[in-house]
Design an enzyme around this catalytic site. Structure first.
Site, PDB file in Angstrom:
ATOM      1  N   HIS A   1     -67.568 -21.964  61.605  1.00  0.00           N
ATOM      2  CA  HIS A   1     -67.965 -21.404  60.310  1.00  0.00           C
ATOM      3  C   HIS A   1     -67.575 -22.329  59.158  1.00  0.00           C
ATOM      4  CE1 HIS A   1     -63.836 -19.635  60.225  1.00  0.00           C
ATOM      5  NE2 HIS A   1     -63.966 -19.796  58.922  1.00  0.00           N
TER       6      HIS A   1
ATOM      7  N   SER B   1     -58.721 -21.464  57.815  1.00  0.00           N
ATOM      8  CA  SER B   1     -59.774 -21.557  58.828  1.00  0.00           C
ATOM      9  C   SER B   1     -59.848 -22.928  59.454  1.00  0.00           C
ATOM     10  CB  SER B   1     -61.121 -21.320  58.159  1.00  0.00           C
ATOM     11  OG  SER B   1     -61.407 -19.974  58.114  1.00  0.00           O
ATOM     12  N   GLY B   2     -60.030 -22.947  60.766  1.00  0.00           N
ATOM     13  CA  GLY B   2     -60.260 -24.214  61.449  1.00  0.00           C
ATOM     14  C   GLY B   2     -58.990 -24.918  61.876  1.00  0.00           C
TER      15      GLY B   2
END
Ligand SMILES: *[C@@H]1O[C@H](CO)[C@@H](O)[C@H](O)[C@H]1NC(C)=O
Ligand SMILES: *[C@@H]1O[C@H](CO)[C@@H](O)[C@H](O)[C@H]1NC(C)=O
Length: 245
Positions: free
Chosen positions: A66, A201-202
């Site tokens: 995402h 995120s990530g």
């Protein structure tokens, strides 16, 4: 080409509405996490966003699907992301490899091929991945690192932060309708206030020095647990992309 997540707001990447950083974590010793990558993303809609990621080969960074966008620039060797240092190495991403079965909230994993190979230094290094058969069980204590910045107007933490979090039983994530224990990790004790949150995120979760998961999504109020992509499940796909590129 990566799909645009439909429910972007439910991801940890989303524009900051509440807190924007690792919650109740502490600052990392500078450059003690040399595999950490800071991603600057121009989203498909043309906004700026940031994510975490980590170097797994001199020319490959692993992150969440995402975090895909029109273009991505990776900074390695950073601690305070607003303060340029000699340790920094910046690379444009040549190609984004989203997992072919990525849909919103599932198979949220992406490989980024850098335009050039990174130079390995004291501040820049690669992180080992678990084997396909290394199924990390609930109960394990692990660590998540991230900058928790979500965009240019939403300063999170300038410096890399880290938090210790426990892998929970799958039942503790059962209120996420798409949670799948085989493909994901349920991370963070609901009885504590520590969590990985937006902008993280990530980034990786490390258990005994091995990257077992990737920060994927959580609840809007930032209350733990959160859901991470279980890396071991994706080893065959990762190996295939690395071999072919
Ligand atoms: C990061 O660097 C900036 C620019 O030098 C500085 O103003 C800021 O205080 C630093 N942040 C931290 C947490 O040290
Ligand atoms: C996690 O789920 C288990 C099984 O449903 C439950 O017994 C436990 O209390 C939950 N843990 C927390 C911290 O909520």
């Amino acid at each position: 080409m990566c799909l645009l997540p439909l429910l972007l707001l439910t991801f940890l990447l989303s524009p900051r509405a509440e807190a924007g950083e690792i919650i109740n974590g502490k600052e990392c010793k500078p450059h003690s996490r040399p595999y950490m990558a800071h991603l600057e993303i121009v989203t498909f809609q043309g906004y700026l966003a940031t994510c975490g990621g980590f170097l797994i080969r001199r020319d490959f960074v692993l992150t969440a699907a995402h975090c895909a966008g029109r273009s991505i620039t990776v900074t390695l060797g950073a601690h305070n992301i607003t303060k340029k240092e000699d340790t920094w190495q910046k690379y444009k991403v040549a190609q984004q490899f989203c997992h072919p079965k990525y849909v919103t909230l599932q198979n949220d994993i992406m490989l980024l091929k850098l335009k050039k190979k990174a130079k390995l230094t004291l501040a820049v290094g690669v992180l080992p991945l678990p084997s396909q058969f290394n199924f990390i069980p609930p109960g394990t204590m692990c660590r998540v690192a991230g900058w928790g910045r979500t965009g240019i107007d939403e300063p999170g933490s300038d410096t890399l932060q880290e938090v210790k979090l426990r892998l929970m039983d799958p039942q503790n994530c059962s209120y996420f309708p798409h949670f799948n224990h085989d493909l994901q990790l349920c991370v963070g004790n609901p009885k504590e206030t520590k969590s990985a949150f937006k902008g993280d995120s990530g980034g990786p979760i490390l258990c005994a020095g091995v990257a077992q998961g990737i920060v994927s999504y959580g609840s809007h109020d930032a209350k733990p647990p959160a859901v991470f992509t279980r890396i071991s499940h994706y080893r065959p796909w990762i190996n295939q992309v690395l071999e072919e590129n």
